[in-house]
Design an enzyme around this catalytic site. Structure first.
Site, PDB file in Angstrom:
ATOM      1  N   ASP A  68       1.052  -1.373   0.118  1.00 27.40           N
ATOM      2  CA  ASP A  68      -0.184   0.444   0.138  1.00 27.40           C
ATOM      3  C   ASP A  68       0.376   1.478  -0.034  1.00 27.40           C
ATOM      4  O   ASP A  68       0.524   2.141  -1.011  1.00 27.40           O
ATOM      5  CB  ASP A  68      -0.993  -0.178   0.973  1.00 27.40           C
ATOM      6  CG  ASP A  68      -1.747   1.087   1.671  1.00 27.40           C
ATOM      7  OD1 ASP A  68      -2.411   1.927   0.592  1.00 27.40           O
ATOM      8  OD2 ASP A  68      -1.419   1.841   2.639  1.00 27.40           O
ATOM      9  N   ASP A 135      -6.999  -5.826  -1.558  1.00 24.95           N
ATOM     10  CA  ASP A 135      -5.967  -6.742  -0.291  1.00 24.95           C
ATOM     11  C   ASP A 135      -4.114  -7.383  -0.789  1.00 24.95           C
ATOM     12  O   ASP A 135      -3.733  -7.233  -0.943  1.00 24.95           O
ATOM     13  CB  ASP A 135      -6.857  -7.458   0.719  1.00 24.95           C
ATOM     14  CG  ASP A 135      -7.443  -6.329   1.385  1.00 24.95           C
ATOM     15  OD1 ASP A 135      -7.530  -5.400   1.220  1.00 24.95           O
ATOM     16  OD2 ASP A 135      -8.893  -7.103   2.299  1.00 24.95           O
ATOM     17  N   GLU A 138      -2.554  -5.439  -3.315  1.00 27.19           N
ATOM     18  CA  GLU A 138      -1.543  -4.614  -2.445  1.00 27.19           C
ATOM     19  C   GLU A 138       0.142  -5.330  -2.140  1.00 27.19           C
ATOM     20  O   GLU A 138       1.355  -4.863  -2.042  1.00 27.19           O
ATOM     21  CB  GLU A 138      -2.024  -3.841  -1.420  1.00 27.19           C
ATOM     22  CG  GLU A 138      -2.697  -2.497  -1.832  1.00 27.19           C
ATOM     23  CD  GLU A 138      -3.161  -1.715  -0.697  1.00 27.19           C
ATOM     24  OE1 GLU A 138      -3.583  -0.805  -1.528  1.00 27.19           O
ATOM     25  OE2 GLU A 138      -3.850  -2.168   0.388  1.00 27.19           O
TER      26      GLU A 138
END
Lengths: 246, 246
Positions: A68, A135, A138
């Protein structure tokens, strides 16, 4: 022998499953992975993990945190260079739209990561976790960063992720053209009016046509499937026509 | 001739003021700047700028946006490596404490950036903008990133910024040891009690002494200038003594 070649030699110890994963990563990232363990971890969502080491659940969440941050930095630079005359408020807003969960979910599907994850966990219900693909994307970025370094990871993000964005579309929704027009009119002391000219179509497919009148003169018009979108479109056209800085 | 040497040749066209700025940057970043214009921009706060180009105010805000992202990525990796057994919640929280405005302000003062900015804008009142130094530190990071690339910038952050943090101190305030103890006691079905043993000192300098009693046995104690800090310290000692995973 070059280090990169040496690292790839690990491949001879791969199991059949490992080989398939390595091939999938090569498809996605453009180059074979050096350390496959990182990528295995990257597709291990917390909801399908039950291993613990030193009190820490083994899952991709740490890689997601790292990915991220790296994604944020690369997108920040991408927008910084792409828009040399836009202020940091615009850049921040556009970036947050590009890295939001829904956008990343979509990209994870497009690059085939979603399929890879679904295959690895067949039989388990992944739908309960809607953000699982974003998710994992990332986390994949985090894994690539650790495995191959910043330069390679930046190239991966720019060539294989950013390419899926319609940046103009994102910007059009980021910039509030209507408020730009109103602001401009106040500054220039002009009278501005939004007129809905027509609404066509049926219950399911509507089309609105909006005109902007400035000082009792029709300046620009815009269409859209909601009144708001039509106003936005008309405002955008007016900004262009009047050469208003956005 | 190497490119880096060639780029440094620009120095022969520097004014006296430029030379002083280049020397200051060298002190702070450890190497002479290639493109001095970036650093000039990095110390130009919006409040002391009145130039406009294409409707954009010329200030360090765009560089600050970029530097913030790069700093975030570097700190993310630093913590990722430093704490291999802590979860992403802890990493995220610790990072946000490290990059908060107040912490960056302090570091800008320590590395001499604050002095540089104050000198450049003598006569102007900078105190009205308390975050000016922290903002400029982020902008400086953005400038270094653009000027010298990620690797150099990462080294700058790790060697010249992170070094000023007391990471253990930050973590102690990040981890809520008291709640860890209470959690542990509930799980282990033990009775835990926090007892304030004494409060010494006068109105201005107080010292609290707190003991933790587990199953009617004094397990650990801690001191602090507030009751909360003393409890925190005692809990930390108890966690260590009982080998509770934090």
């Amino acid at each position: 022998m070059k280090l990169s070649r040496l690292l790839r030699l690990r491949g001879i110890f791969y199991t059949k499953k490992d080989k398939r994963l390595a091939a999938s990563i090569k498809h996605m990232a453009g180059s074979k992975p050096f350390n496959l363990a990182l990528y295995k971890l990257a597709i291990k969502h917390a909801s399908v993990s039950d291993e613990y080491v030193n009190g820490l659940k083994i899952s991709n969440e740490r890689l997601e945190y790292l990915g991220d941050a790296v994604l944020g930095a690369v997108i920040a630079e991408f927008l910084f260079i792409k828009f040399p005359y836009r202020d940091e408020g615009f850049l921040t807003e556009t970036r947050s739209r590009m890295v939001n969960r829904e956008a990343l979910n979509q990209i994870a599907i497009k690059i085939g990561l979603a399929k890879l994850i679904s295959e690895s966990y067949e039989g388990r219900n992944l739908n309960a976790h809607k953000s699982i693909f974003g998710d994992s994307l990332e986390a994949l970025i985090g894994a690539i960063y650790l495995d191959r370094g910043y330069k390679f990871c930046k190239k991966f993000i720019l060539k294989r992720i950013v390419i899926h964005y319609d940046v103009d579309e994102i910007i059009n929704t980021t910039t509030n053209f209507k408020s730009k027009i109103i602001e401009w009119a106040q500054k220039e002391n002009k009278e501005v009016e939004f007129k809905m000219v027509s609404m066509t179509g049926n219950q399911r497919f509507k089309e609105f046509l909006v005109e902007i009148w400035i000082e009792n003169e029709s300046t620009a018009s815009g269409k859209g499937n909601t009144k708001k979108k039509a106003e936005q479109e008309a405002s955008k056209n007016a900004c262009e026509k009047l050469a208003i800085q956005i």
